[in-house]
Design a protein around this motif. Structure first.
Motif, PDB file in Angstrom:
ATOM      1  N   ARG A 134       9.136   4.618  -6.662  1.00 18.73           N
ATOM      2  CA  ARG A 134       9.426   4.880  -7.755  1.00 18.73           C
ATOM      3  C   ARG A 134      10.210   6.276  -7.751  1.00 18.73           C
TER       4      ARG A 134
ATOM      5  N   ASP B 149       0.478   4.935  -8.272  1.00 19.36           N
ATOM      6  CA  ASP B 149       1.500   3.830  -7.832  1.00 19.36           C
ATOM      7  C   ASP B 149       2.794   4.260  -7.771  1.00 19.36           C
TER       8      ASP B 149
ATOM      9  N   THR C 108       7.918   9.589 -12.128  1.00 16.76           N
ATOM     10  CA  THR C 108       6.549   9.880 -11.564  1.00 16.76           C
ATOM     11  C   THR C 108       6.063  11.228 -12.078  1.00 16.76           C
TER      12      THR C 108
ATOM     13  N   SER D 281       0.916  -1.292   0.083  1.00 20.98           N
ATOM     14  CA  SER D 281      -0.124   0.028  -0.142  1.00 20.98           C
ATOM     15  C   SER D 281       0.720   1.300   0.076  1.00 20.98           C
ATOM     16  N   ALA D 282       0.213   2.254  -0.742  1.00 25.80           N
ATOM     17  CA  ALA D 282       0.988   3.516  -0.685  1.00 25.80           C
ATOM     18  C   ALA D 282       0.797   4.421   0.603  1.00 25.80           C
TER      19      ALA D 282
END
Length: 683
Positions: free
Chosen positions: A78, A74, A83, A2-3
């Protein structure tokens, strides 16, 4: 994965649990307690927030930040450059500044967001700040976000209003009612041309009045004299044609005062004549609270880092002292076992082992006291030229034959008042550091000079204006870059490999020089070398006359003199009493200040007072000595202390006939000191 992260988050209903060990970053992040404080407070924030690890890696963000990410949900783990590829050229310098310890504030930046299924342009203010690890190094960047869409829209509408330069009240009223900001427009007579409903409600909350178009602000404020002047002061500036922004606080202190950002502009007719002014107000109380919360969060992180450093320091000290105590205890136990058997062989060896451990323990405490500037200094008038000349051979042997030593003394050098032993240690420490900076050899110059500093120069050096003695140590070594120079005196900071430096040496020198009333300055250039300059205060005295008072005596023993010993540690009191008694002195003992003072108030003979500085019973050693000298003006006093407390007995507070010894000390040295003090009284 989960973020989102749990642990106190408030920014949404979907707060999920978080496994610290299972982050996509893997072992790249050390989730120490201090960094968890940052994360937990970020999650609990009412504002969107995101933590970046390293130059551009998204580590964690709270629920509120999901509004900023939108379709980029998402993003966890990253790189930032991927992003937000389209804005990376603007974000890269911001990340660079954050990793250098600087904060960046970007106001009113537009982002297209999904607002409940509808795409719209919104404005946000971003605050990027550095994140520190346990050593105080920057390891990431924290981004906190506040939406400012309403403010931007209000500004745009008011700019359009001023461009049209119309004073038609109906048009004005329609415009100001279309925003949630607090809008009000006054003519040159302080009468309302327009005011929106939000501002009317705010006036009622603050002043208890509801103004309407045509009302006079002056008449309305007559009933609230406590608010009248602060409100009119703003409008005087605006109606005087001034355009300005300000932050002010309004409201009843007994209820609730709020903070506002005010923006004032002149209102003009089509010909450019001023016909009034308009004022836009924004309630920024919550924004300021958020900023204060961020500052508090950073302060708590720094405090956690400090506590971590203290833990490492105390752990290291405990380790070293336990080793030393084990060596002392083992030596004593072995001597005791052999004496029980009647075996006296090797007793001297065990005694020497115990004494060596005691000396090492004393050296450790002295380093810590020097670092904290609480060591007891035996300051006296000192000829620095003579001290440097006496150290030259030792320094030459220490730095080795590959380094050429040059001594450049000023012939008429002034005298300074300082602890000569500690100055020798500081000079040797600086020379060792210079040697390490010249692994292939070089030149080392020891120079002295007189310097009179004017007020502005002294202030730059954090010194008193006037005369100073300067002792400089210059090398032709590798030099240091500016970022190293800035930290060179920080405790535990070292550029040497692990095991080759503790990082305490230069901080001890700095602490000693500052405690002595001086300052140390660094001038270094990479590839050209370094110069360390010690500025020491000038002393109007004679170093040779003072040195004659400190000529070592041979402990022949006493001649029946009476010594009063005040020491609260019973074991140490017994040892000192026995040593003095064996030397031929009559010894009176007390365990606290009041008991010692009662002995001094009696009529018996007391030739010398030996007292600890820190004593129980409500009187410290200095207070006992002062009271005793009021009764016996010729009383000699020897202070024994573990460190210099606020009841300092050195420097300006030391008087004639007083001396100081620092614990632990050699018993022979104490016997010499006692005899020298008593002998000086007989001469």
């Amino acid at each position: 994965m989960s973020a989102f992260v749990g642990g106190g988050g408030k920014m949404g209903a979907q707060v999920r649990s978080f496994d610290w060990a299972a982050t996509p970053l893997g072992p790249a992040v050390d989730w120490s307690p201090a960094l968890r404080i940052t994360v937990d407070q970020m999650l609990a924030s009412q504002f969107p927030a995101c933590l970046f690890w390293g130059p551009d890696l998204i580590a964690i963000y709270n629920d509120g930040y999901h509004l900023i990410l939108g379709t980029k949900g998402d993003a966890l783990g990253r790189p930032l450059r991927e992003t937000w590829r389209e804005v990376w050229p603007q974000l890269e310098p911001i990340a660079t500044r954050a990793l250098a310890g600087e904060s960046t504030f970007i106001e009113d930046y537009m982002i297209t967001i999904d607002r409940n299924g509808r795409m719209e342009d919104a404005y946000f203010t971003f605050n990027y700040g550095p994140v520190f690890d346990e050593r105080g190094d920057v390891v990431g960047m924290l981004d906190t976000v506040i939406e400012t869409t309403a403010k931007v829209q209000a500004d745009a509408q008011l700019r359009a209003l001023n461009l049209k330069r119309t004073a038609e009240r109906d048009v004005l009223a329609n415009i100001v009612e279309s925003t949630s900001a607090f809008i009000q427009v006054l003519d040159m007579d302080y009468r309302f041309l327009a005011i929106n409903r939000a501002n009317v409600d705010e006036y009622e909350r603050i002043y208890g009045r509801r103004p309407a178009v045509g009302d006079s602000l002056i008449d309305m404020l007559d009933g609230v004299p406590e608010h009248r002047e602060s409100a009119l002061a703003v409008w005087r500036r605006a109606l005087g044609g001034e355009s300005f922004s300000a932050q002010m606080e309004f409201g009843d202190p007994a209820i609730a005062r709020r903070h506002y950002e005010l923006r004032a502009e002149a209102l003009r007719d089509p010909e450019g004549r001023q016909i009034g002014a308009f004022l836009t107000s924004f309630d920024i109380t919550d924004r300021l609270r958020g900023q204060r919360a961020l500052v508090q969060m950073q302060d708590e992180l720094r405090q956690a880092q400090k506590m971590e450093a203290v833990g490492q320091l105390t752990g290291g000290i405990a380790h070293d002292f336990n080793n030393l105590l084990a060596a002392i205890s083992g030596s004593v136990q072995l001597m005791q076992m052999r004496l029980k058997r009647g075996d006296v062989q090797d007793l001297d060896r065990y005694l020497e082992l115990a004494k060596t451990s005691v000396r090492r323990a004393a050296s450790l405490t002295q380093r810590l006291l020097a670092f904290s500037r609480r060591q007891t200094l035996d300051s006296r008038p000192t000829d620095v030229n003579r001290l440097v000349a006496g150290m030259a051979d030792l320094i030459a042997r220490t730095v080795g034959p590959a380094i050429d030593i040059r001594v450049a003394p000023q012939s008429d050098l002034w005298v300074t008042r300082i602890d000569p032993s500690q100055l020798e240690n500081a000079l040797l420490n600086l020379c060792i550091n210079a040697r390490d900076a010249m692994p292939d050899g070089g030149s080392l110059t020891l120079a002295t000079c007189n310097e009179t500093l004017p007020a502005h120069t002294a202030a730059d050096h954090e010194l008193h204006a006037g005369d100073h003695v300067c002792l400089s140590v210059s090398d032709t070594g590798t030099g240091m870059p500016p970022e190293v120079v800035q930290r060179v005196f920080d405790p535990f900071y070292t550029t040497k490999p692990i095991g080759q430096g503790t990082g305490l040496g230069l901080s001890m020198v700095y602490g000693f020089v500052r405690q002595s009333g001086g300052e140390i300055r660094v001038d270094s250039t990479v590839g050209r070398g370094t110069t360390m300059r010690l500025y020491l205060p000038r002393h109007d005295g004679n170093a040779e006359a003072e040195a004659a008072k400190h000529v070592a005596a041979t402990p022949f023993g006493g001649a029946g003199e009476t010594v009063l010993l005040i020491e609260d540690e019973s074991a140490l009191r017994q040892v000192i009493r026995d040593v003095l008694a064996d030397a031929g002195y009559a010894v009176l003992c007390a365990e606290d200040g009041p008991a010692g003072l009662r002995i001094l108030q009696a009529t018996g003979r007391v030739d010398l007072l030996i007292t600890d500085v820190g004593l129980p019973g409500g009187m410290n050693g200095r207070q006992v000595a002062d009271a005793g000298r009021a009764i016996r003006p010729e009383l000699k006093v020897l202070f024994i202390t573990g460190y210099a407390e606020s009841t300092a007995v050195r420097n300006a507070l030391i008087e004639e006939g007083m001396e100081v010894m620092t614990k632990p000390f050699e018993l022979d040295a104490m016997s010499v000191k006692v005899q020298a003090m008593l002998d000086s009284g007989r001469r």
